[in-house]
Motif scaffolding. Sequence first.
Motif, mmCIF file in Angstrom:
data_model
loop_
_atom_site.group_PDB
_atom_site.id
_atom_site.type_symbol
_atom_site.label_atom_id
_atom_site.label_comp_id
_atom_site.label_asym_id
_atom_site.label_seq_id
_atom_site.Cartn_x
_atom_site.Cartn_y
_atom_site.Cartn_z
ATOM 1 N N LYS A 66 24.850 -51.815 -47.100
ATOM 2 C CA LYS A 66 24.953 -50.380 -47.373
ATOM 3 C C LYS A 66 24.400 -49.560 -46.210
ATOM 4 O O LYS A 66 25.007 -48.585 -45.758
ATOM 5 C CB LYS A 66 24.204 -50.038 -48.660
ATOM 6 N N GLU A 67 23.227 -49.963 -45.708
ATOM 7 C CA GLU A 67 22.634 -49.288 -44.547
ATOM 8 C C GLU A 67 23.566 -49.379 -43.340
ATOM 9 O O GLU A 67 23.773 -48.401 -42.616
ATOM 10 C CB GLU A 67 21.312 -49.964 -44.171
ATOM 11 N N LYS A 115 26.577 -47.145 -43.563
ATOM 12 C CA LYS A 115 26.180 -45.755 -43.346
ATOM 13 C C LYS A 115 26.021 -45.455 -41.857
ATOM 14 O O LYS A 115 26.530 -44.465 -41.344
ATOM 15 C CB LYS A 115 24.871 -45.470 -44.077
ATOM 16 N N VAL A 162 28.027 -43.101 -39.113
ATOM 17 C CA VAL A 162 27.338 -42.133 -38.243
ATOM 18 C C VAL A 162 27.779 -42.303 -36.794
ATOM 19 O O VAL A 162 28.099 -41.330 -36.097
ATOM 20 C CB VAL A 162 25.807 -42.282 -38.363
#
Length: 330
Positions: free
Chosen positions: A38-39, A42, A46
């Motif tokens: 998940k990190e 993300k 970005v």
Amino acid sequence: MEILPLWTWLLFYALVFIMLIADLKMFGKNGEHEVSVKEALKMTGVWIGVSLLFCALIYLFYPVDSHEKAMEFLAGYVIEKSLSMDNLFVFLMLFSFFGIKRQYQHEVLFWGIFGALVLRSVFIFAGAAIVTQFEWVLGLFGLFLLYTGAKLFGHRNDEESDPSQNIIVRLFKRFFPVTDQMHGDKFFIKEGGARLATPLFIALLTIETTDVAFAVDSIPAVFSVSRDPFIVLTSNIFAILGLRALYFALAAVAKFFKYLNYGLGVILIFVGVKMLLAMNEYINRLGELVGLHLNIPHIEVPTPVSLMIIFGVLALSMLLSVVVTRHQKA
């Protein structure tokens, strides 16, 4: 070849330095942190967003042919990003071989990418200088890309290899003592009064030297869509900056990309042919020297067309991989 003022280059490298520090603070975190999918997703989003923002700035403010330069940046970014995905399988194999746990991998990747940025900068500046003086070198780049593209069709991601046989690693071990034991996130330790390198540093050293081989493929490929060193450099570096996040995002689903190599092979062959078609004058002259009248026409593939082909091939190879893998599981 356009020459931008020195402050432009300095500003770009300052921006890269700030982004690296931000990535280390926000993504890597301090301590033994295991990066979640998940990190990683993300941060991948970005990095892609930042790259597209930079592309928009090129479109708005580049001093000459800003629309074309923005398209060249985007094409170079997609080429480098797609070729970098092949690196991920090598990273998986290296971490497995050296027994590097997931919570320590982000440290190795951070410094690996930092070293890659330095090496890529040197290669790109040298390549731009050579191409400016000897344009026919692009023809050699094209032939090399055809060779490496064809080679990928016979390459398998699960092929066994021994990273300990890396010539740089062997040379390093001859002059510097190495321990076989992991010591958390430390690259070096002191033991019995001696300074020893850990497997974490050996993994980093292997990744750095492996990146040199990848750069030999990817940098000529980006020169196929732009000869502007600023565009080649920035597209290459922005693609690399997001590689750490992309690794953790795709590591969990790497098994679904069994046909990715074929897609990358097609992309390399395409850009190699594109480069050779633009070098028709030199090829025709070479043919005349050996008694052949080739009369190959000069063909410039527009950057938007190149971009669509690269996107299409990459998407098709990934889609086919997912469909076939799911079908085999059913």
